[in-house]
Design an enzyme around this catalytic site. Sequence first.
Site, PDB file in Angstrom:
ATOM      1  N   GLU A   1      -3.553   1.606  -7.560  1.00  0.00           N
ATOM      2  CA  GLU A   1      -4.194   2.603  -6.596  1.00  0.00           C
ATOM      3  C   GLU A   1      -3.229   3.855  -6.837  1.00  0.00           C
ATOM      4  O   GLU A   1      -2.062   4.159  -6.176  1.00  0.00           O
ATOM      5  CB  GLU A   1      -3.931   2.101  -5.178  1.00  0.00           C
ATOM      6  CG  GLU A   1      -4.615   0.969  -4.533  1.00  0.00           C
ATOM      7  CD  GLU A   1      -5.257   1.107  -3.158  1.00  0.00           C
ATOM      8  OE1 GLU A   1      -6.270   1.123  -3.150  1.00  0.00           O
ATOM      9  OE2 GLU A   1      -4.487   1.468  -2.409  1.00  0.00           O
TER      10      GLU A   1
ATOM     11  N   HIS B   1       0.892  -1.274   0.012  1.00  0.00           N
ATOM     12  CA  HIS B   1      -0.006   0.051   0.217  1.00  0.00           C
ATOM     13  C   HIS B   1       0.827   1.274  -0.026  1.00  0.00           C
ATOM     14  O   HIS B   1       1.923   1.172   0.690  1.00  0.00           O
ATOM     15  CB  HIS B   1      -0.940   0.004   1.115  1.00  0.00           C
ATOM     16  CG  HIS B   1      -2.161   0.993   1.259  1.00  0.00           C
ATOM     17  ND1 HIS B   1      -1.829   2.296   1.278  1.00  0.00           N
ATOM     18  CD2 HIS B   1      -3.190   0.730   0.797  1.00  0.00           C
ATOM     19  CE1 HIS B   1      -3.023   2.908   1.348  1.00  0.00           C
ATOM     20  NE2 HIS B   1      -3.918   2.161   0.760  1.00  0.00           N
TER      21      HIS B   1
HETATM   22  C1  PEP Z   1      -6.664   3.054   0.031  1.00  0.00           C
HETATM   23  O1  PEP Z   1      -6.115   3.538   0.951  1.00  0.00           O
HETATM   24  O2  PEP Z   1      -6.336   2.095  -0.325  1.00  0.00           O
HETATM   25  C2  PEP Z   1      -7.918   3.589  -0.431  1.00  0.00           C
HETATM   26  C3  PEP Z   1      -8.348   3.047  -1.540  1.00  0.00           C
HETATM   27  O3  PEP Z   1      -8.366   4.639   0.112  1.00  0.00           O
HETATM   28  P1  PEP Z   1      -9.888   5.677  -0.079  1.00  0.00           P
HETATM   29  O4  PEP Z   1     -10.857   4.589  -0.554  1.00  0.00           O
HETATM   30  O5  PEP Z   1     -10.087   6.242   1.251  1.00  0.00           O
HETATM   31  O6  PEP Z   1      -9.527   6.543  -1.534  1.00  0.00           O
END
Ligand code: PEP
Length: 221
Positions: free
Chosen positions: A146, A97
């Site tokens: 992400e 992450h």
């Molecule tokens: C994350 O931190 O993996 C994430 C997807 O956060 P959010 O949904 O808050 O954007």
Amino acid sequence: MNENTPLVVANLKANKTWDDIATWLDVVAPKAEDFKGTIILCPSHPFISSAAQKIRANGFKIKLGAQDISKFEQGAYTGEVAASQIKDLCQFAIVGHSERRQNFAESDEVLSQKAQNAQSALVSPIFCVQDKNTPIPQGVEIVAYEPVFAIGTGNADTPQNAKSQAKEIKTKGNFIIIYGGSVSEQNVAGFIQQNLIDGVLVATNSLDPQNFIRLTEAISR
Ligand code: PEP
């Protein structure tokens, strides 16, 4: 990976006590029954065991994941949680992450070690990449795209750009690709409709179980 897609991964981060998590499970479980994909809850480490017991005892259709695991297999590493210790409790572990990369200086090398340890313990890493150029360790099956700008900001990537990143990532291997970053009830369908995106990773909008249910229902519609 034998799970049905879409995968919907709820990353609670360092939020919630056990009572909150028990309530979350009780509220989401009845709706999870009708969901065609797989819901994966990722609570903090101290609550994984109680959550696993509750899920087993009630036959809930919810899987568990860890939010992180150690780069070490086991041994004298105070404070660490090894994949081999959680393997009987959860099937998945988030690895790489961007919050781990940024706040804990986790390098590609360390993350590769974590992914390897997870796989040795038969825990499936959900390996987070920030874009198509992030290295992906061997053997990884689930990749979460992400982009950092979208995490916790309310400023999600576009489904079209997520799809084009997923297409590039797929050139490196036959991964299941999920999208994460400000996924909401309003935008989730747009991501899932992209044929290369097989799920979502959700943090902010997973915290309130009712909100999370509405998000999963928006996928099914
Ligand atoms: C994350 O931190 O993996 C994430 C997807 O956060 P959010 O949904 O808050 O954007």
